[in-house]
Design a protein around this motif. Structure first.
Motif, PDB file in Angstrom:
ATOM      1  N   LEU A  76      36.370  34.876  30.861  1.00  0.00           N
ATOM      2  CA  LEU A  76      36.728  33.581  31.439  1.00  0.00           C
ATOM      3  C   LEU A  76      38.157  33.188  31.053  1.00  0.00           C
ATOM      4  N   ALA A  77      38.554  33.500  29.830  1.00  0.00           N
ATOM      5  CA  ALA A  77      39.924  33.208  29.395  1.00  0.00           C
ATOM      6  C   ALA A  77      40.929  34.019  30.208  1.00  0.00           C
ATOM      7  N   VAL A  78      40.622  35.281  30.462  1.00  0.00           N
ATOM      8  CA  VAL A  78      41.498  36.123  31.282  1.00  0.00           C
ATOM      9  C   VAL A  78      41.511  35.598  32.722  1.00  0.00           C
ATOM     10  N   ALA A  79      40.343  35.219  33.225  1.00  0.00           N
ATOM     11  CA  ALA A  79      40.259  34.686  34.592  1.00  0.00           C
ATOM     12  C   ALA A  79      41.142  33.454  34.742  1.00  0.00           C
ATOM     13  N   ARG A  80      41.175  32.601  33.725  1.00  0.00           N
ATOM     14  CA  ARG A  80      42.021  31.405  33.790  1.00  0.00           C
ATOM     15  C   ARG A  80      43.503  31.775  33.905  1.00  0.00           C
ATOM     16  N   LEU A  81      43.918  32.845  33.225  1.00  0.00           N
ATOM     17  CA  LEU A  81      45.310  33.302  33.330  1.00  0.00           C
ATOM     18  C   LEU A  81      45.657  33.672  34.767  1.00  0.00           C
ATOM     19  N   PHE A  82      44.730  34.332  35.443  1.00  0.00           N
ATOM     20  CA  PHE A  82      44.940  34.718  36.840  1.00  0.00           C
ATOM     21  C   PHE A  82      44.889  33.493  37.749  1.00  0.00           C
ATOM     22  N   GLN A  83      43.918  32.625  37.513  1.00  0.00           N
ATOM     23  CA  GLN A  83      43.738  31.452  38.365  1.00  0.00           C
ATOM     24  C   GLN A  83      44.926  30.494  38.263  1.00  0.00           C
ATOM     25  N   GLU A  84      45.581  30.450  37.087  1.00  0.00           N
ATOM     26  CA  GLU A  84      46.785  29.629  36.943  1.00  0.00           C
ATOM     27  C   GLU A  84      47.889  30.087  37.888  1.00  0.00           C
ATOM     28  N   LYS A  85      47.867  31.356  38.267  1.00  0.00           N
ATOM     29  CA  LYS A  85      48.842  31.906  39.213  1.00  0.00           C
ATOM     30  C   LYS A  85      48.338  31.845  40.652  1.00  0.00           C
ATOM     31  N   GLY A  86      47.164  31.226  40.849  1.00  0.00           N
ATOM     32  CA  GLY A  86      46.611  31.096  42.194  1.00  0.00           C
ATOM     33  C   GLY A  86      45.868  32.337  42.670  1.00  0.00           C
ATOM     34  N   ILE A  87      45.485  33.200  41.739  1.00  0.00           N
ATOM     35  CA  ILE A  87      44.801  34.453  42.091  1.00  0.00           C
ATOM     36  C   ILE A  87      43.290  34.235  42.061  1.00  0.00           C
ATOM     37  N   ASP A  88      42.621  34.550  43.165  1.00  0.00           N
ATOM     38  CA  ASP A  88      41.167  34.466  43.254  1.00  0.00           C
ATOM     39  C   ASP A  88      40.582  35.515  42.307  1.00  0.00           C
ATOM     40  N   THR A  89      39.678  35.081  41.441  1.00  0.00           N
ATOM     41  CA  THR A  89      39.159  35.950  40.387  1.00  0.00           C
ATOM     42  C   THR A  89      37.652  35.815  40.267  1.00  0.00           C
ATOM     43  N   GLU A  90      36.988  36.942  40.005  1.00  0.00           N
ATOM     44  CA  GLU A  90      35.542  36.951  39.765  1.00  0.00           C
ATOM     45  C   GLU A  90      35.288  37.792  38.523  1.00  0.00           C
ATOM     46  N   ILE A  91      34.396  37.319  37.634  1.00  0.00           N
ATOM     47  CA  ILE A  91      34.072  38.108  36.446  1.00  0.00           C
ATOM     48  C   ILE A  91      32.722  38.793  36.612  1.00  0.00           C
ATOM     49  N   ILE A  92      32.635  39.998  36.033  1.00  0.00           N
ATOM     50  CA  ILE A  92      31.404  40.789  36.095  1.00  0.00           C
ATOM     51  C   ILE A  92      31.216  41.421  34.718  1.00  0.00           C
ATOM     52  N   ILE A  93      30.011  41.273  34.157  1.00  0.00           N
ATOM     53  CA  ILE A  93      29.675  41.917  32.888  1.00  0.00           C
ATOM     54  C   ILE A  93      28.417  42.741  33.119  1.00  0.00           C
ATOM     55  N   GLN A  94      28.465  43.993  32.653  1.00  0.00           N
ATOM     56  CA  GLN A  94      27.303  44.861  32.794  1.00  0.00           C
ATOM     57  C   GLN A  94      27.078  45.632  31.503  1.00  0.00           C
ATOM     58  N   TYR A  95      25.880  46.179  31.359  1.00  0.00           N
ATOM     59  CA  TYR A  95      25.520  47.007  30.213  1.00  0.00           C
ATOM     60  C   TYR A  95      25.452  48.460  30.650  1.00  0.00           C
ATOM     61  N   GLY A  96      25.823  49.366  29.762  1.00  0.00           N
ATOM     62  CA  GLY A  96      25.584  50.772  30.013  1.00  0.00           C
ATOM     63  C   GLY A  96      26.827  51.628  29.987  1.00  0.00           C
TER      64      GLY A  96
END
Length: 154
Positions: A76-96
Motif C-alpha cells: 500500500l505504501a508503494v501504491a501510494r507512491l505511484f498514485q501520487e503521480k496519477g498512476i492507476d495501481t492495484e496490489i496483489i499478494i499471493q502465497y507459494g
C-alpha cells in the motif's frame, strides 16, 4: 505499447531501484501498474498439525496473517507512491512459488510487461538461492524487464 505493467516486488530495500524505474516508465506510458508480492509458502502445517507453533505461542495461521498484514502495508505504501503521480495501481499478494504466480498473474491480468529485480547471483548463487527470472521467462507470455536490484558487491 505498454498499457499495463506487472511489478513483482520482494517488499524489501532491494525493490527501491526497481520501483523508481517503473514509476517513471508507468508515468511516461500512462500505464496501469499491478504490484505483486508472493509470500513464500510455509513448510508447515502438515495435515493434522494445523496449529503447529512457529514462534512461541503463535500458530502458523496467526504467523501467516501477521506476515500478510505487514506485506499488505508495504505494498500500500508503494501504491501510494505511484498514485501520487496519477498512476492507476492495484496490489496483489499471493502465497507459494513466486515464478508460477508471477507468470499466472501476468496472464490473468493480461499485462503488457513484467518487471522484476535481478540479484545477479552468478552460477554459484543461482545454485544456492535459485532464480525466479528463468522460470518466469519460460512460463510468461509478456516481455520481461529485469532491473538490477543489488549493488555490485552482492
Amino acid at each position: 505499447m505498454y498499457k499495463s505493467i506487472l511489478l513483482a516486488l520482494e517488499n524489501n530495500e532491494r525493490d527501491l531501484p526497481i520501483i523508481a524505474h517503473v514509476k517513471e516508465l508507468a508515468c511516461f506510458l500512462k500505464a496501469k501498474v499491478f504490484l505483486l508480492h508472493v509470500m513464500s509458502g510455509f513448510a508447515f502445517p502438515f495435515p493434522g498439525y494445523e496449529s503447529w507453533t512457529v514462534v512461541s505461542n503463535e500458530t502458523v495461521e496467526n504467523s501467516m496473517a501477521k506476515e500478510m498484514a505487514i506485506n499488505k502495508e508495504k505494498l500500500l505504501a508503494v501504491a501510494r507512491l505511484f498514485q501520487e503521480k496519477g498512476i492507476d495501481t492495484e496490489i496483489i499478494i499471493q502465497y507459494g512459488d513466486a515464478a508460477s504466480h508471477i507468470a499466472e498473474v501476468s496472464i490473468e491480468k493480461k499485462v503488457d510487461l513484467i518487471v522484476m529485480g535481478s540479484h545477479c547471483h552468478g552460477l554459484v548463487g543461482s545454485i544456492f538461492w535459485g532464480s525466479t527470472a528463468i522460470p518466469v521467462r519460460k512460463k510468461a507470455k509478456a516481455p520481461i524487464l529485469l532491473i538490477r536490484s543489488t549493488s555490485e558487491e552482492s
